[in-house]
Write a protein that holds these residues in place. Structure first.
Motif, PDB file in Angstrom:
ATOM      1  N   PRO A 596       0.799  -1.235   0.000  1.00 32.79           N
ATOM      2  CA  PRO A 596       0.000   0.000   0.000  1.00 32.79           C
ATOM      3  C   PRO A 596       0.829   1.282   0.000  1.00 32.79           C
ATOM      4  CG  PRO A 596      -0.917  -1.591   1.554  1.00 32.79           C
ATOM      5  CD  PRO A 596       0.371  -2.170   1.053  1.00 32.79           C
ATOM      6  N   ALA A 599       1.806   2.042  -3.428  1.00 24.93           N
ATOM      7  CA  ALA A 599       0.655   2.582  -4.158  1.00 24.93           C
ATOM      8  C   ALA A 599       0.487   4.073  -3.887  1.00 24.93           C
ATOM      9  CB  ALA A 599      -0.611   1.826  -3.763  1.00 24.93           C
ATOM     10  N   SER A 600       0.722   4.503  -2.627  1.00 24.40           N
ATOM     11  CA  SER A 600       0.600   5.926  -2.293  1.00 24.40           C
ATOM     12  C   SER A 600       1.579   6.764  -3.103  1.00 24.40           C
ATOM     13  CB  SER A 600       0.854   6.139  -0.797  1.00 24.40           C
ATOM     14  OG  SER A 600      -0.130   5.494  -0.029  1.00 24.40           O
ATOM     15  N   ARG A 629      -3.561  -1.450  -5.195  1.00 28.88           N
ATOM     16  CA  ARG A 629      -4.632  -1.372  -4.213  1.00 28.88           C
ATOM     17  C   ARG A 629      -5.706  -2.422  -4.468  1.00 28.88           C
ATOM     18  NH1 ARG A 629      -4.807   5.294  -3.830  1.00 28.88           N
ATOM     19  NH2 ARG A 629      -3.191   5.443  -2.208  1.00 28.88           N
ATOM     20  N   LEU A 633      -6.202  -4.793  -1.449  1.00 26.47           N
ATOM     21  CA  LEU A 633      -7.366  -4.413  -0.650  1.00 26.47           C
ATOM     22  C   LEU A 633      -8.681  -4.942  -1.206  1.00 26.47           C
ATOM     23  CD1 LEU A 633      -6.300  -0.678  -0.130  1.00 26.47           C
ATOM     24  CD2 LEU A 633      -5.917  -2.589   1.438  1.00 26.47           C
ATOM     25  N   HIS A 637     -12.803  -1.903  -2.083  1.00 32.36           N
ATOM     26  CA  HIS A 637     -12.308  -1.128  -0.929  1.00 32.36           C
ATOM     27  C   HIS A 637     -12.533   0.361  -1.168  1.00 32.36           C
ATOM     28  CE1 HIS A 637      -9.518   0.563   2.057  1.00 32.36           C
ATOM     29  NE2 HIS A 637      -9.643  -0.598   2.677  1.00 32.36           N
TER      30      HIS A 637
END
Length: 637
Positions: A596, A599-600, A629, A633, A637
């Motif tokens: 994650p 991904a940010s 993501r 997720l 999500h």
């Protein structure tokens, strides 16, 4: 009210050569044999021998030269000696002057015992003393401060010594040198071998604002002068602690050079280095200690596990998780071979391994190791042992990182119940737990509950440690973060400043904890819309982190990312892209590609390209973020 004088035309101030001091001691052998204080020397020798002369003792050596060298015993003073009259004259004051004279043999000391008329001085008031000391310091331009004992120096507790230090600091033309007696080196060595935390505790004890004087009025007037000056007590504390910190490090290195095979000394000195932020030096000392143990004890000695554990801890601090796991795993294997798989010591190393996986954000593996450690501890120690509480605390930390706050609080409260039952209410483990609970409530959005626990932690830390301790600074910082989240920027800045002041005076300007406060201050200015100030503080933080950890540490991930965000807000898109790409590169080194945090970064880089109107690149990075993501997720999500 303190009077302010205009300095008159300067006339030369007399000082004594070190040979004059030696001559005095030779003429008064009792000085050495009975370990007299400076105050006792004054009443027993100096005052009686100058009674009725209206001259200071220094005049007794006028026109005398040293028989061996021909050097005049008195001449124009080049160094002002600041010291406490409660010291042993021979063991402390003379020793400090001897050390200085060894480096600077042409020195002439302005030393108030000999350079003031001690029979007349009792008639003088505060104004006379303050003027005499200030003008002498200003004219001479060099102050030598003798400190003893190393872990609780007396001059910082004496208001007139403090006044002299303050005047030296306030004048840019005056240099301040701090020396400690040679016998303090051995005491430092003994203290560090017994408990490596003693050095931090010693620095925490230095609080100039608690100084005393024989006359309360003198103390009040001195405090008035210091408080109204630039920097005030903070400047005095910081200067003294900076000098002592440097002295501690230098002396430990000297001691190690003299005892290079003492693995216990190496290990404990490494712990001091860690505390002061010298991470690379700490690792070298731990590694050297390990090599000595291997040659003396073989590969399976239990004490080797301690070295591997320490090296694992330092590696983790450096962000080298591969090396950290390697060291912790070796420690664990040795413990199992010596103690068996169900021993509490094995559980401790499993906890350490779990902490590395938690730092890597591999929460599944972290929970596996923490749970295994918990099982061993329960079986070996019982349900209500403090070490069981530590396992609950670690598990709670993972759930907090996973943002499962109810689950995190469940484990934190289990830990708290045990610690309240088994530990003193001011015990560091309990006060730390209150902080962790506060953080969980903070992240959960329950600010009132968070503040309640932060203040519980703070009040106990203040009682146990005093306000000048790094652990107190940590809680100040958390309270500042909370007030920022609550939108109370004034209160946030107040607590950030308290945290930063404490860290600077105790740990120094270049310690990684100082970087943490700079980061928080930057976030505060960012929230207030002051991007220039935010960037200034982020860059200060980055400079310290690069110096402390090198270019590959995990802490740089966030700093680079934040700088990227601020540069974008300022409209400097090229710089923003540069720092976001640096952050992404480190994330890919530390985490898996499908993480994650990666991904940010993809998403942020996409927004920068979008602002640059490079829509093809923007879409490319947004699609990368979406892919990560979705996989991690789920699609909904």
């Amino acid at each position: 009210m303190v009077k302010h004088f205009l300095f008159p035309a300067e006339k030369p101030l007399l000082g004594l050569h070190i040979t004059a001091i030696r001559k005095f001691i030779k003429e008064h052998p009792k000085v050495k044999t009975e370990i007299l204080t400076t105050s006792e020397i004054n009443s027993e020798f100096v005052k009686p021998e100058t009674m009725g002369t209206s001259h200071p003792y220094v005049q007794k050596y006028k026109n005398f030269n040293d028989e061996a060298t021909g050097i005049p015993l008195i001449s124009t003073a080049t160094v002002f000696v600041s010291h406490a009259w409660r010291y042993s004259f021979y063991d402390v004051v003379v020793n400090v002057m001897e050390q200085y004279a060894d480096k600077f043999p042409d020195t002439y000391f302005w030393f108030d015992l000999f350079t003031n008329d001690q029979n007349e001085i009792s008639t003088k008031d505060f104004d006379w003393f303050s003027f005499t000391f200030r003008s002498s310091i200003r004219q001479i331009g060099q102050v030598l401060l003798g400190l003893s004992p190393w872990n609780d120096p007396i001059p910082i507790k004496r208001a007139w010594c403090l006044f002299e230090i303050h005047n030296a600091l306030q004048d840019s033309e005056v240099d301040l040198t701090i020396n400690l007696p040679a016998n303090e080196i051995q005491q430092l060595r003994s203290g560090v071998i017994e408990d490596s935390k003693c050095v931090i505790e010693a620095l925490s004890n230095i609080q100039a604002e608690k100084a005393e004087a024989k006359a309360e009025l003198d103390r009040d007037m001195i405090f008035e002068v210091i408080t109204k000056s630039e920097g005030g007590f903070f400047s005095v504390n910081k200067q003294v602690k900076d000098s002592l910190r440097t002295w501690y490090i230098q002396q430990l290195q000297t001691i190690i050079d003299q005892e290079p095979e003492n693995h216990k000394l190496l290990t404990h000195s490494a712990s001091v280095m860690q505390r002061f932020g010298f991470i690379d030096k700490a690792y070298v000392y731990h590694e050297t200690s390990l090599k000595i143990k291997l040659s003396e004890l073989g590969e399976n000695a239990l004490s080797l596990a301690f070295s591997y554990n320490s090296m694992g801890y330092v590696s983790k601090r450096k962000g080298d998780y591969v090396k950290a796991l390697e060291n912790y795993t070796k420690a664990n294997a040795i413990k199992i071979n010596n103690l068996g798989e169900e021993h509490p010591e094995v559980a401790s190393t499993l906890e350490n391994i779990g902490s590395v996986y938690e730092a890597k954000r591999d929460f599944q593996e972290a929970l596996r190791y923490y749970t295994k450690a918990l099982s061993i501890r329960k079986k070996a120690l019982g349900e209500n042992h403090p070490d069981v509480a530590s396992s609950y605390n670690s598990i709670g930390g993972v759930y907090k990182a996973k943002k499962e706050y109810e689950k995190a609080l469940e484990y934190y409260y289990k830990a708290m119940a045990i610690r309240r039952e088994t530990l003193d209410e001011n015990h560091p483990d309990l006060t730390a737990l209150y902080t962790y609970i506060g953080i969980a409530y903070h992240e959960k959005g329950d600010h009132d509950k968070a503040l309640e626990y932060y203040l519980m932690s703070l009040s106990r830390k203040l009682r146990a440690l005093g306000e000048h301790h790094p652990d107190v600074a940590f809680t100040y910082n958390n309270i500042g973060i909370l007030y920022k989240a609550m939108g109370n920027h004034e209160k946030a800045q107040e607590y950030y400043t308290k945290s930063h002041t404490t860290r600077l005076t105790t740990l120094g300007e270049d310690h990684p904890d100082a970087a943490s406060t700079y980061t928080c201050m930057a976030g505060l200015y960012n929230a207030k819309g002051d991007n220039e100030k935010a960037l200034e503080y982020y860059m200060k933080s980055l400079s310290i982190e690069l110096n402390s950890y090198g270019e590959k540490h995990r802490r740089l991930v966030t700093t680079y990312y934040n700088i990227g965000l601020v540069c974008k807000a300022k409209g400097d898109l090229e710089k923003s892209l540069e720092y976001h790409l640096k952050s992404l590169s480190l994330k890919l080194d530390i985490f898996e590609e499908n993480h994650p945090d990666v991904a940010s970064s993809y998403n942020s880089i996409g927004t920068v390209y979008h602002a640059k109107k490079n829509y093809k690149k923007a879409l490319e990075y947004h699609m990368k973020a979406l892919a990560v993501r979705s996989k991690m997720l789920g699609e909904n999500h």
